[in-house]
Design a protein around this motif. Sequence first.
Motif, PDB file in Angstrom:
ATOM      1  N   ARG A  86      -3.612 -22.340 -17.422  1.00 16.72           N
ATOM      2  CA  ARG A  86      -2.484 -23.095 -16.897  1.00 16.72           C
ATOM      3  C   ARG A  86      -2.195 -22.675 -15.475  1.00 16.72           C
ATOM      4  O   ARG A  86      -2.157 -21.494 -15.148  1.00 16.72           O
ATOM      5  CB  ARG A  86      -1.254 -22.860 -17.785  1.00 16.72           C
ATOM      6  CG  ARG A  86      -0.053 -23.694 -17.373  1.00 16.72           C
ATOM      7  CD  ARG A  86       1.031 -23.591 -18.412  1.00 16.72           C
ATOM      8  NE  ARG A  86       0.557 -24.080 -19.698  1.00 16.72           N
ATOM      9  CZ  ARG A  86       1.319 -24.123 -20.789  1.00 16.72           C
ATOM     10  NH1 ARG A  86       2.562 -23.702 -20.743  1.00 16.72           N
ATOM     11  NH2 ARG A  86       0.829 -24.572 -21.928  1.00 16.72           N
ATOM     12  N   ASN A 110       3.243 -30.308  -9.393  1.00 12.30           N
ATOM     13  CA  ASN A 110       2.802 -31.686  -9.592  1.00 12.30           C
ATOM     14  C   ASN A 110       3.633 -32.672  -8.783  1.00 12.30           C
ATOM     15  O   ASN A 110       3.109 -33.676  -8.281  1.00 12.30           O
ATOM     16  CB  ASN A 110       2.868 -32.032 -11.078  1.00 12.30           C
ATOM     17  CG  ASN A 110       1.718 -31.415 -11.858  1.00 12.30           C
ATOM     18  OD1 ASN A 110       0.868 -30.738 -11.294  1.00 12.30           O
ATOM     19  ND2 ASN A 110       1.692 -31.635 -13.155  1.00 12.30           N
ATOM     20  N   GLU A 144      -5.227 -26.285 -17.177  1.00  8.90           N
ATOM     21  CA  GLU A 144      -4.372 -27.094 -18.030  1.00  8.90           C
ATOM     22  C   GLU A 144      -3.180 -27.641 -17.249  1.00  8.90           C
ATOM     23  O   GLU A 144      -2.577 -26.951 -16.442  1.00  8.90           O
ATOM     24  CB  GLU A 144      -3.861 -26.240 -19.198  1.00  8.90           C
ATOM     25  CG  GLU A 144      -3.171 -27.036 -20.284  1.00  8.90           C
ATOM     26  CD  GLU A 144      -2.819 -26.176 -21.465  1.00  8.90           C
ATOM     27  OE1 GLU A 144      -1.623 -26.110 -21.794  1.00  8.90           O
ATOM     28  OE2 GLU A 144      -3.743 -25.552 -22.036  1.00  8.90           O
ATOM     29  N   GLU A 145      -2.875 -28.886 -17.481  1.00 14.33           N
ATOM     30  CA  GLU A 145      -1.725 -29.572 -16.897  1.00 14.33           C
ATOM     31  C   GLU A 145      -1.800 -29.686 -15.373  1.00 14.33           C
ATOM     32  O   GLU A 145      -0.784 -29.871 -14.698  1.00 14.33           O
ATOM     33  CB  GLU A 145      -0.409 -28.884 -17.289  1.00 14.33           C
ATOM     34  CG  GLU A 145      -0.144 -28.908 -18.785  1.00 14.33           C
ATOM     35  CD  GLU A 145       1.134 -28.184 -19.165  1.00 14.33           C
ATOM     36  OE1 GLU A 145       1.780 -27.613 -18.263  1.00 14.33           O
ATOM     37  OE2 GLU A 145       1.474 -28.180 -20.352  1.00 14.33           O
ATOM     38  N   TRP A 181      -2.348 -31.473 -11.867  1.00 14.74           N
ATOM     39  CA  TRP A 181      -2.097 -32.858 -11.446  1.00 14.74           C
ATOM     40  C   TRP A 181      -3.414 -33.559 -11.168  1.00 14.74           C
ATOM     41  O   TRP A 181      -4.387 -32.965 -10.675  1.00 14.74           O
ATOM     42  CB  TRP A 181      -1.237 -32.876 -10.187  1.00 14.74           C
ATOM     43  CG  TRP A 181      -1.088 -34.253  -9.605  1.00 14.74           C
ATOM     44  CD1 TRP A 181      -0.199 -35.208  -9.974  1.00 14.74           C
ATOM     45  CD2 TRP A 181      -1.877 -34.829  -8.557  1.00 14.74           C
ATOM     46  NE1 TRP A 181      -0.384 -36.353  -9.233  1.00 14.74           N
ATOM     47  CE2 TRP A 181      -1.409 -36.148  -8.349  1.00 14.74           C
ATOM     48  CE3 TRP A 181      -2.941 -34.360  -7.780  1.00 14.74           C
ATOM     49  CZ2 TRP A 181      -1.956 -36.991  -7.388  1.00 14.74           C
ATOM     50  CZ3 TRP A 181      -3.488 -35.209  -6.828  1.00 14.74           C
ATOM     51  CH2 TRP A 181      -2.990 -36.507  -6.641  1.00 14.74           C
TER      52      TRP A 181
END
Length: 467
Positions: free
Chosen positions: A6, A59, A120-121, A123
């Motif tokens: 992450r 993001n 992970e996650e 943008w």
Amino acid sequence: MGTKRRRGGDGGMEENTMAILDTSCFSKSAEHLADDRLSFLEAVRSGSLVTDNASAPTNKMYKATFQILKDEKSLDLIMSSYQLLLELDKRFPRVYMSETEKSESSSPSSNLHHELVVVEEAWSPFSFGVDVISSEKQNHGKINESVDVTEFNLLIEDLSKVPDEANTSEPFRNMLLFQYLVNVLEGDFRPRNLAFLESADWIALKESLLNTILVSRKITYKGLVKDCLSSMCVLSQFSTDCSLDMKPAENGSAELAEKWRHTALALALPEVVKCTHAAVQKLLLMIIELDSSKATADLDGLTTRADGTRTPATEIILDELTYDKNILFPFFQALDKPKLKLDMIVEYLKKYMPKTSVRTRRSNGSTNDSTFGGILNSFSNGNSAKGIMKKISSEVAQLLLAQAFQAYIALPCEHSTESKEENSLQNICNDMISAFTCLKKADKHTGILPFAKEALVTAAFLLSRNS
């Protein structure tokens, strides 16, 4: 799939940086709004790229930067946001291969192994989720912060219209937007494909952004490949003649800023067109590589019925070239990957080679029809050359042989040491001269065309140098 990590974010940095945009209001002039956006981009650059231990933008900051690239008309803002996004992706990749040490029991020669890491996650400028798209449409009326499959396909289609609208900022912006999206696709595809080649990790490759686009039901896969082919040819031809008169009309009232904008467009256009053409070619090459990896996965039993089937991109391209001779020369001129060019020309010409009706035991397994040397041997035979000329014109035959020879000599210098004597450089040069001699006899009206003469001069020079 490999390990997922992450990416952390800095809430304070986000709040302070986004505040630059939040202070913008409708009462401000366009110049002040542009200054605010430039200040925002500089703040993101300073916060995430200047220091060695800086963290990636959040993001929201990524989305704001991408929206500037996607919607702005100012050349300064378009270029600044484009360059910033490229630098951020290089500094903070979403997918990459890391080196990790193996256990002590492993052999010393192989104590390191690659591991696929997916952030992970992180943008992404692409949005494939139906629910996300529907929500954005409901809240904003249209999608501003990301690009879906349909928009990406339309962007490729619009590239073929660049010559007609080159004196405006919109095609300039669209070309840079496309270049950035292809850069994102490449950054996601390369490590995943490497993971597949090294460890047969088909799931990781299946989940790549590129494969997600190609299997989408919102577009026609064949249509996307054809659009790439068309745009590639148009941009290649246009890049040779970008010295257009981009000045505004002589109406006596043009502002200095408007004149500067047109001058800046004229200066930047040739390089942007050239890079966009390279990006289209890069996209096609990635599709071809994905086709190859998928074929390998199929043979190894790694795919399922849910993965579906699709026609390889090379077959689609060859079919288009067969039925539309107008794009034949532009395409092979534009294609600057020697190995792919040579392979495609050989495959194209194989369809027109005379088929031997009888195979002896000696000829079985030893036919060289699939090599460039085998193609030249067919053209070097008078009767065979006449048969080929009934199916394709002399101009097309000369074009393809000249382009194939150009690609052949551009490959690594392994010709002289090849095990197959018919594919050695010396024999290829001799067969080139022999093939064109037969072509000239088969079609006395056409003669040898200028670009073919260049190939023959090169062949003669290489023979004299090696004699």
